[in-house]
Design a protein around this motif. Structure first.
Motif, mmCIF file in Angstrom:
data_model
loop_
_atom_site.group_PDB
_atom_site.id
_atom_site.type_symbol
_atom_site.label_atom_id
_atom_site.label_comp_id
_atom_site.label_asym_id
_atom_site.label_seq_id
_atom_site.Cartn_x
_atom_site.Cartn_y
_atom_site.Cartn_z
ATOM 1 N N PHE A 166 0.869 -1.169 0.000
ATOM 2 C CA PHE A 166 0.000 0.000 0.000
ATOM 3 C C PHE A 166 0.913 1.229 0.000
ATOM 4 C CE2 PHE A 166 -2.815 3.286 1.531
ATOM 5 C CZ PHE A 166 -3.902 3.070 0.693
ATOM 6 N N GLU B 48 3.787 2.003 -1.879
ATOM 7 C CA GLU B 48 5.206 1.623 -1.771
ATOM 8 C C GLU B 48 5.966 1.998 -3.037
ATOM 9 O OE1 GLU B 48 6.563 0.728 0.925
ATOM 10 O OE2 GLU B 48 5.046 -0.241 2.169
ATOM 11 N N ILE C 252 0.462 -8.086 -3.841
ATOM 12 C CA ILE C 252 -0.973 -7.863 -3.616
ATOM 13 C C ILE C 252 -1.139 -6.388 -3.309
ATOM 14 C CG2 ILE C 252 -3.027 -8.539 -2.290
ATOM 15 C CD1 ILE C 252 -1.808 -11.043 -3.266
ATOM 16 N N ASP D 213 -3.399 -2.964 -2.846
ATOM 17 C CA ASP D 213 -4.762 -2.531 -2.497
ATOM 18 C C ASP D 213 -5.089 -1.175 -3.120
ATOM 19 O OD1 ASP D 213 -5.194 -4.839 -1.174
ATOM 20 O OD2 ASP D 213 -5.388 -3.967 0.835
ATOM 21 N N GLY E 85 -6.406 -4.331 4.273
ATOM 22 C CA GLY E 85 -5.610 -4.843 5.395
ATOM 23 C C GLY E 85 -4.630 -5.930 4.995
ATOM 24 N N ALA F 102 -4.882 -9.541 2.661
ATOM 25 C CA ALA F 102 -4.008 -9.541 1.474
ATOM 26 C C ALA F 102 -3.216 -10.853 1.444
ATOM 27 C CB ALA F 102 -3.065 -8.345 1.502
ATOM 28 N N ASP G 285 7.738 -7.950 3.679
ATOM 29 C CA ASP G 285 7.317 -6.555 3.485
ATOM 30 C C ASP G 285 8.035 -5.948 2.280
ATOM 31 O OD1 ASP G 285 5.860 -6.855 5.781
ATOM 32 O OD2 ASP G 285 7.060 -5.470 7.000
ATOM 33 N N ASP H 210 9.220 -2.858 2.265
ATOM 34 C CA ASP H 210 9.954 -1.645 2.645
ATOM 35 C C ASP H 210 11.414 -1.868 3.050
ATOM 36 O OD1 ASP H 210 9.543 -2.977 4.990
ATOM 37 O OD2 ASP H 210 8.433 -1.375 5.994
ATOM 38 N N TRP I 296 15.591 1.324 14.508
ATOM 39 C CA TRP I 296 14.175 1.483 14.842
ATOM 40 C C TRP I 296 14.098 2.436 16.033
ATOM 41 C CZ3 TRP I 296 10.345 -3.168 15.876
ATOM 42 C CH2 TRP I 296 9.329 -3.149 14.902
ATOM 43 N N ARG J 240 9.250 2.033 19.125
ATOM 44 C CA ARG J 240 8.841 0.891 18.298
ATOM 45 C C ARG J 240 9.463 -0.410 18.822
ATOM 46 N NH1 ARG J 240 6.253 1.062 13.278
ATOM 47 N NH2 ARG J 240 6.076 -1.157 13.653
ATOM 48 N N TYR K 255 -0.978 -6.924 13.179
ATOM 49 C CA TYR K 255 -0.017 -7.751 13.914
ATOM 50 C C TYR K 255 -0.642 -9.040 14.394
ATOM 51 C CZ TYR K 255 3.709 -4.391 14.359
ATOM 52 O OH TYR K 255 4.731 -3.550 14.105
ATOM 53 N N ASP L 57 14.607 -0.467 10.009
ATOM 54 C CA ASP L 57 13.469 0.435 9.825
ATOM 55 C C ASP L 57 13.385 0.849 8.361
ATOM 56 O OD1 ASP L 57 11.287 1.949 10.420
ATOM 57 O OD2 ASP L 57 12.382 3.590 11.369
ATOM 58 N N VAL M 267 5.879 5.617 3.912
ATOM 59 C CA VAL M 267 5.336 5.813 5.261
ATOM 60 C C VAL M 267 4.775 4.524 5.850
ATOM 61 C CG1 VAL M 267 4.783 8.282 5.167
ATOM 62 C CG2 VAL M 267 3.178 6.633 4.218
ATOM 63 N N MET N 74 1.360 1.456 10.270
ATOM 64 C CA MET N 74 1.095 1.079 11.645
ATOM 65 C C MET N 74 0.125 2.087 12.270
ATOM 66 S SD MET N 74 2.164 -0.850 13.948
ATOM 67 C CE MET N 74 2.141 -0.937 15.691
HETATM 68 N N1 GTP Z 1 -2.131 -4.844 0.309
HETATM 69 C C1 GTP Z 1 -1.938 -4.216 1.486
HETATM 70 N N2 GTP Z 1 -0.678 -4.055 1.951
HETATM 71 C C2 GTP Z 1 -0.511 -3.413 3.144
HETATM 72 C C3 GTP Z 1 -1.598 -2.912 3.895
HETATM 73 N N3 GTP Z 1 -1.088 -2.342 5.031
HETATM 74 C C4 GTP Z 1 0.260 -2.470 4.969
HETATM 75 N N4 GTP Z 1 0.618 -3.107 3.832
HETATM 76 C C5 GTP Z 1 1.969 -3.505 3.392
HETATM 77 O O1 GTP Z 1 2.448 -4.424 4.357
HETATM 78 C C6 GTP Z 1 3.833 -4.258 4.575
HETATM 79 C C7 GTP Z 1 4.089 -3.909 6.055
HETATM 80 O O2 GTP Z 1 3.502 -2.642 6.354
HETATM 81 P P1 GTP Z 1 4.310 -1.479 7.128
HETATM 82 O O3 GTP Z 1 3.635 -0.183 6.960
HETATM 83 O O4 GTP Z 1 5.736 -1.535 6.716
HETATM 84 O O5 GTP Z 1 4.084 -1.929 8.592
HETATM 85 P P2 GTP Z 1 5.145 -2.048 9.706
HETATM 86 O O6 GTP Z 1 6.368 -2.758 9.161
HETATM 87 O O7 GTP Z 1 4.467 -2.598 10.893
HETATM 88 O O8 GTP Z 1 5.452 -0.519 9.975
HETATM 89 P P3 GTP Z 1 6.848 0.234 9.849
HETATM 90 O O9 GTP Z 1 7.793 -0.483 10.734
HETATM 91 O O10 GTP Z 1 6.587 1.596 10.310
HETATM 92 O O11 GTP Z 1 7.299 0.130 8.424
HETATM 93 C C8 GTP Z 1 4.288 -3.174 3.607
HETATM 94 O O12 GTP Z 1 4.766 -3.784 2.434
HETATM 95 C C9 GTP Z 1 2.997 -2.401 3.356
HETATM 96 O O13 GTP Z 1 2.981 -1.737 2.107
HETATM 97 C C10 GTP Z 1 -2.914 -3.105 3.371
HETATM 98 O O14 GTP Z 1 -3.914 -2.705 3.944
HETATM 99 N N5 GTP Z 1 -3.025 -3.760 2.173
#
Ligand code: GTP
Ligand code: MG
Length: 257
Positions: free
Chosen positions: A10, A12, A35, A37, A68, A72, A92, A94, A131, A135, A182, A208, A213, A216
């Protein structure tokens, strides 16, 4: 069909091109399913452009609206089972998960007898770099909390860098997995553990995100806190195993698709 990495996205656009190149440049035969969204930033279009270059290895599923992380992955798991992939990965977009660790997760399942290999920050040799302190505290607190409530012997229960043998995802009734954030990561491990699958933690260094963005939010934390209690409750009194195990009849119908 051997191995496929599922990457939910989402917004990225800063990461997707380089993460896909990093995986394909490993030259280890990994396929990737993104996947997306309907990211407003055009992530899906970047993937479509790359599909010309990686025709046989790169796949995209687009969903309408942000539904979510959990759903996905469930969408991706069903897709990968249908295509008969033997090893199905979560990762992920990122760069928090280093693509270079993918072969070690694969080896843990392929060669060392694990059914589920977890890229783990909190096992010996694992760690977290850059991080923010809050976090780290949240993540470690969530791990401790989960272990105290569920007794699940996993040091990094919220980890999202995983290799599953296909059989694990075929055995779990994916339609009964309830959570999206989570708590989804915790529930998948909990279900695999309750169904008797062998889980192995492989140390990884988690970074990190540098670009884009975070998605979370407080809702995800709340779902985690209540979700873990719910899992424990169901496993104590409501026969969680029976609910989350796919019946032989359902399995047969998936295999016949
Ligand atoms: N398809 C889809 N992907 C999602 C959704 N929410 C998050 N993602 C993806 O899931 C992966 C993890 O999300 P992050 O935002 O990195 O969550 P996180 O790792 O807990 O948070 P950060 O540590 O701040 O990066 C990333 O590749 C996001 O783009 C969603 O609702 N739908
Ligand atoms: Mg992240």
């Amino acid at each position: 069909m051997d191995k496929i990495v599922i990457i939910p996205t989402f917004n990225e656009k800063e990461n997707i091109n380089s993460i896909l190149h990093a995986i394909f440049n490993l030259n280890e035969g990994f396929h990737v399913l993104v996947i997306d969204d309907s990211s407003p930033d055009g992530t899906a279009q970047i993937v479509k452009d790359l599909q010309v270059k990686f025709r046989e290895q790169l796949f995209l599923e687009e969903r309408k609206g942000k539904l979510g992380l959990g759903t996905a992955y469930i969408h991706g798991f069903k897709w990968a089972i249908e295509k008969n992939y033997q090893f199905i990965f979560e990762m992920d977009a990122d760069f928090s998960h280093n693509p270079k660790d993918l072969p070690r997760l694969y080896d843990a399942c392929k060669k060392s007898g694990a059914d589920v290999a977890i890229g783990s920050r909190y096992t010996n040799g694992g760690g977290v770099v850059n991080w923010p302190k809050d976090r780290i505290a949240l993540s470690k607190g969530a791990s401790l909390y989960t272990r105290i409530i569920t007794w699940m012997p996993v040091k990094d229960p919220t980890a999202g860098f995983i290799c599953y043998k296909k059989e694990v995802l075929e055995t779990i009734n994916l339609d009964e997995i309830q959570f999206v954030g989570y708590a989804f990561q915790i529930e998948m491990k909990f279900a695999a553990w309750k169904l008797g699958f062998k889980i192995k933690e492989v140390p990884i260094i988690f970074q990190d995100r540098a670009y884009g963005v975070s998605k979370m939010n407080k809702g995800i934390v709340k779902e985690g806190i209540l979700g873990v209690l719910k899992l424990r409750w169901h496993s104590l009194f409501k026969n969680y195993r029976k609910r989350v195990k796919k019946s032989e009849l359902d399995k047969a119908s998936v295999e016949n698709v």
